[in-house]
Design a protein around this motif. Structure first.
Motif, PDB file in Angstrom:
ATOM      1  N   ALA A  17       0.829  -1.076   0.059  1.00  0.00           N
ATOM      2  CA  ALA A  17      -0.003   0.064  -0.211  1.00  0.00           C
ATOM      3  C   ALA A  17       0.884   1.354   0.034  1.00  0.00           C
ATOM      4  O   ALA A  17       0.243   2.379  -0.175  1.00  0.00           O
ATOM      5  CB  ALA A  17      -0.875   0.225   1.275  1.00  0.00           C
TER       6      ALA A  17
ATOM      7  N   GLN B 229       5.927   0.704 -15.451  1.00  0.00           N
ATOM      8  CA  GLN B 229       5.520  -0.556 -14.608  1.00  0.00           C
ATOM      9  C   GLN B 229       5.320  -1.880 -15.292  1.00  0.00           C
ATOM     10  O   GLN B 229       5.220  -2.955 -14.759  1.00  0.00           O
ATOM     11  CB  GLN B 229       3.927  -0.180 -14.834  1.00  0.00           C
TER      12      GLN B 229
ATOM     13  N   ARG C 244       3.905  -5.472  -8.851  1.00  0.00           N
ATOM     14  CA  ARG C 244       2.445  -4.817  -8.546  1.00  0.00           C
ATOM     15  C   ARG C 244       2.502  -3.545  -9.496  1.00  0.00           C
ATOM     16  O   ARG C 244       2.768  -2.533  -9.073  1.00  0.00           O
ATOM     17  CB  ARG C 244       2.317  -4.450  -7.211  1.00  0.00           C
TER      18      ARG C 244
ATOM     19  N   ALA D  28       0.358  -1.595 -10.409  1.00  0.00           N
ATOM     20  CA  ALA D  28      -0.493  -0.570  -9.776  1.00  0.00           C
ATOM     21  C   ALA D  28      -0.160   0.254  -8.656  1.00  0.00           C
ATOM     22  O   ALA D  28      -0.654   1.516  -8.571  1.00  0.00           O
ATOM     23  CB  ALA D  28      -2.005  -1.346  -9.136  1.00  0.00           C
ATOM     24  N   GLN D  29       1.045  -0.064  -8.155  1.00  0.00           N
ATOM     25  CA  GLN D  29       1.791   0.779  -7.007  1.00  0.00           C
ATOM     26  C   GLN D  29       2.692   1.855  -7.441  1.00  0.00           C
ATOM     27  O   GLN D  29       2.909   2.851  -6.795  1.00  0.00           O
ATOM     28  CB  GLN D  29       2.458  -0.312  -6.079  1.00  0.00           C
TER      29      GLN D  29
ATOM     30  N   GLN E  79      -3.769   1.409 -15.078  1.00  0.00           N
ATOM     31  CA  GLN E  79      -3.639   0.542 -14.156  1.00  0.00           C
ATOM     32  C   GLN E  79      -3.252   0.907 -12.655  1.00  0.00           C
ATOM     33  O   GLN E  79      -3.579   0.194 -11.850  1.00  0.00           O
ATOM     34  CB  GLN E  79      -2.504  -0.199 -14.455  1.00  0.00           C
ATOM     35  N   SER E  80      -3.179   2.235 -12.454  1.00  0.00           N
ATOM     36  CA  SER E  80      -2.793   2.583 -11.065  1.00  0.00           C
ATOM     37  C   SER E  80      -3.698   2.515 -10.171  1.00  0.00           C
ATOM     38  O   SER E  80      -4.949   2.629 -10.599  1.00  0.00           O
ATOM     39  CB  SER E  80      -2.244   3.963 -11.099  1.00  0.00           C
ATOM     40  N   ASP E  81      -3.288   2.114  -8.794  1.00  0.00           N
ATOM     41  CA  ASP E  81      -4.547   2.187  -7.933  1.00  0.00           C
ATOM     42  C   ASP E  81      -4.482   3.431  -7.198  1.00  0.00           C
ATOM     43  O   ASP E  81      -3.722   4.354  -6.727  1.00  0.00           O
ATOM     44  CB  ASP E  81      -3.697   1.418  -6.463  1.00  0.00           C
ATOM     45  N   ILE E  82      -5.686   4.069  -7.604  1.00  0.00           N
ATOM     46  CA  ILE E  82      -6.332   5.522  -7.385  1.00  0.00           C
ATOM     47  C   ILE E  82      -6.174   6.123  -6.076  1.00  0.00           C
ATOM     48  O   ILE E  82      -5.819   6.969  -5.788  1.00  0.00           O
ATOM     49  CB  ILE E  82      -7.256   5.810  -8.126  1.00  0.00           C
ATOM     50  N   ALA E  83      -6.356   4.765  -5.272  1.00  0.00           N
ATOM     51  CA  ALA E  83      -6.260   5.342  -3.630  1.00  0.00           C
ATOM     52  C   ALA E  83      -4.934   5.825  -3.223  1.00  0.00           C
ATOM     53  O   ALA E  83      -4.625   6.624  -2.659  1.00  0.00           O
ATOM     54  CB  ALA E  83      -6.807   4.219  -2.821  1.00  0.00           C
ATOM     55  N   ILE E  84      -3.900   5.071  -3.677  1.00  0.00           N
ATOM     56  CA  ILE E  84      -2.451   5.390  -3.498  1.00  0.00           C
ATOM     57  C   ILE E  84      -2.021   6.712  -4.166  1.00  0.00           C
ATOM     58  O   ILE E  84      -1.542   7.500  -3.621  1.00  0.00           O
ATOM     59  CB  ILE E  84      -1.451   4.127  -4.041  1.00  0.00           C
TER      60      ILE E  84
END
Ligand SMILES: NC(=O)C1=CN([C@@H]2O[C@H](COP(=O)(O)OP(=O)(O)OC[C@H]3O[C@@H](n4cnc5c(N)ncnc54)[C@H](O)[C@@H]3O)[C@@H](O)[C@H]2O)C=CC1
Ligand SMILES: C[N+](C)(C)CC(=O)CC(=O)[O-]
Length: 489
Positions: A107, A123, A128, A130-131, A154-159
């Motif tokens: 995370a 990436q 991972r 998305a990180q 692909q990115s984790d938008i929360a991060i």
């Protein structure tokens, strides 16, 4: 709990990131195989310590701890932010992400300082993807606020959102790049200007110094405060942008640029540029140039703050955040019983120092003036009260300069209210660095009506607050030096 940042690659940019995190209270762990990394980061940090804290009118949090690690796993385990700043080579960066992701928190933010690679390239082949995102900074990272944040689909938008929030907490300006592109947004401009400059030198039109002068005496200053489009809108005169485009649009077809061609980077061209650059700037070491640059940047950014404009408006917002974080008192109800009132805590800005290498005498008055402003706010003479027509004017001042202080050091002012009756407000400020007394300032202020510009009674509330503090302070020891005037012993 203190947050941890891992800096992977501690050169020019990694060192700047390390300083930005440390001075904002983060612990920083560095991984860099260069045996000189610790010395180099120490020098960048020294520059940052003298320049960054003084940008603000409130203190930064206590500095974090810096450590160096010989294993990447040690550096990244448990870190909330991992910033990769290794050389601009795609294969190297991809290899480094694999090593990082084998040990880091999934995370955590994993940002790259890359100047030009697209995040989708970074990436590729990651454990991972998305990180990973681009977090592209500008040199010096500890002073310049812009970070181009470039995610992919692909990115984790929360991060990504968390990264932007953390950047804001550190006084930075995350600019989300909505669609990835080689060299992001800002470096496309820098690259264009760089190419033109190379041609001008190669074709014998201008030297490195003449090109720098063409920038720094003119459009460079303009760009720093209005950018490109706002500047050209003004250049269109009363008819604005449309007129500007009508006038200069045809020039797009004229030979005003050689942008599509790149001069060949021959040994001759490299020698010519290096020799000219040595002749222009070789009398200064790189560290000296960095300090000159930082002095100028701090002065310009603080000037923009006074205008509440651009990068200066960002600083102003951060002042409020830092002031609240440092628990600075703004209202009489928040005062602790039994002590003096703390009215100022801040670092000495670079532009407050003079040819003697310490804080200039006039800035002692500025600091005391700021402390008086804060005291006025505490008793209720705040912006709303002043807008309603009442305020205080200073009638008399006496300052004793007791000791010197240097850029970046935190000063604080304690204020004793000697009298607060009727129109009069008699204050005695003491300025310290740590426990060292630097100066005292005694000031007599008179309440005025801003309409008549004449003395007038303060509101009942202000009078009551003032009296409350003056009564509490009378119970304390009378400060040494109160009532003194200039004279020989
Ligand atoms: N210098 C500049 O003006 C700017 C550079 N950048 C970007 O920042 C990144 C770093 O550039 P600089 O700091 O200028 O380079 P630099 O050469 O000053 O620093 C790179 C550092 O990475 C270290 N390193 C090499 N291999 C490593 C590895 N496998 N693991 C950990 N550390 C390693 C080196 O020892 C060196 O200290 C690049 O991607 C560059 O494009 C971004 C903004 C501005
Ligand atoms: C020259 N450069 C492409 C490495 C510049 C940057 O990436 C940003 C900066 O600080 O100028």
């Amino acid at each position: 709990m203190t947050q941890v940042a891992a800096i992977i690659g501690g050169g020019v940019i990694g060192g700047g990131w390390a300083a930005r995190f440390l001075l904002n209270g983060w612990d920083v762990r560095v991984f860099d195989p260069d045996p000189e990394a610790e010395r180099k980061i120490g020098e960048v940090l020294a520059n940052a310590r003298r320049s960054l804290p003084g940008l603000y009118e409130a203190p930064l949090p206590a500095e974090g701890r810096l450590s160096f690690h010989s294993e990447i796993s040690e550096a990244v385990t448990g870190a909330a932010w991992i910033q990769e700043s290794v050389p601009e080579q795609l294969a190297m960066k991809q290899k480094v992400y694999r090593a990082i992701q084998a040990h880091c928190d999934p995370a955590a933010v994993l940002g790259s300082s890359t100047s030009g690679f697209k995040p989708s390239e970074l990436q590729e082949a990651a454990l991972r993807p998305a990180q990973i995102m681009v977090c592209h900074p500008f040199n010096p990272v500890y002073l310049l606020p812009l970070i181009e944040v470039v995610p992919t689909e692909q990115s984790d938008i929360a991060i990504v959102a968390r990264a932007e929030d953390m950047l804001r907490q550190m006084g930075m300006y995350p600019l989300r790049v909505r669609k990835e592109i080689d060299a992001h947004i800002a470096d496309r401009f820098l690259e264009a200007v760089w190419r033109e400059a190379l041609w001008l030198i190669k074709d014998g039109i201008a030297t490195t110094e003449e090109i720098d002068n063409a920038i720094r005496y003119g459009f460079g200053i303009r760009w720093a405060q209005m950018g490109l489009f706002e500047t050209y809108r003004v250049a269109g005169g009363e008819a604005g942008m449309r007129h500007f485009m009508a006038q200069f649009g045809p020039a797009l077809k004229w030979p005003w640029t050689k942008l599509m061609d790149v001069p060949e980077f021959t040994d001759d061209l490299v020698d010519m540029i290096s020799d000219q650059s040595d002749a222009q700037s070789g009398m200064h070491s790189i560290r000296e140039l960095e300090r000159i640059r930082d002095n100028n940047l701090v002065g310009m950014m603080r000037a923009l703050k006074a205008q509440d404009w651009g990068a200066g408006a960002l600083l102003k917002g951060q002042d409020q955040h830092l002031s609240a974080q440092a628990g600075m008192v703004r209202h009489v109800a928040d005062l602790q019983a039994g002590g003096l009132t703390e009215t100022l805590r801040r670092a000495v800005p670079l532009d407050w120092t003079d040819y003697n290498g310490h804080m200039n005498e006039a800035r002692y008055l500025q600091a005391f003036g700021d402390a008086t402003d804060r005291f006025m706010e505490i008793v209720g003479c705040d912006a709303a009260y002043i807008a309603s027509g009442g305020s205080y004017f200073t009638a008399e001042t006496h300052i004793r300069h007791i000791d010197e202080v240097h850029a970046g050091k935190v000063i604080r002012v304690e204020t004793y209210c000697a009298e607060g009756v009727g129109k009069k407000m008699h204050l005695f400020h003491k300025m310290f660095e740590g426990d060292r007394l630097l100066a005292t300032g005694e000031h007599m202020l008179i309440h005025v009506s801003l309409e008549t510009r004449k003395a007038s009674a303060p509101s009942a509330q202000v009078a009551q607050n003032l009296e409350r503090i003056a009564t509490a302070h009378r119970a304390l020891a009378r400060p040494e030096g109160l009532g003194r005037s200039v004279g020989r012993k």
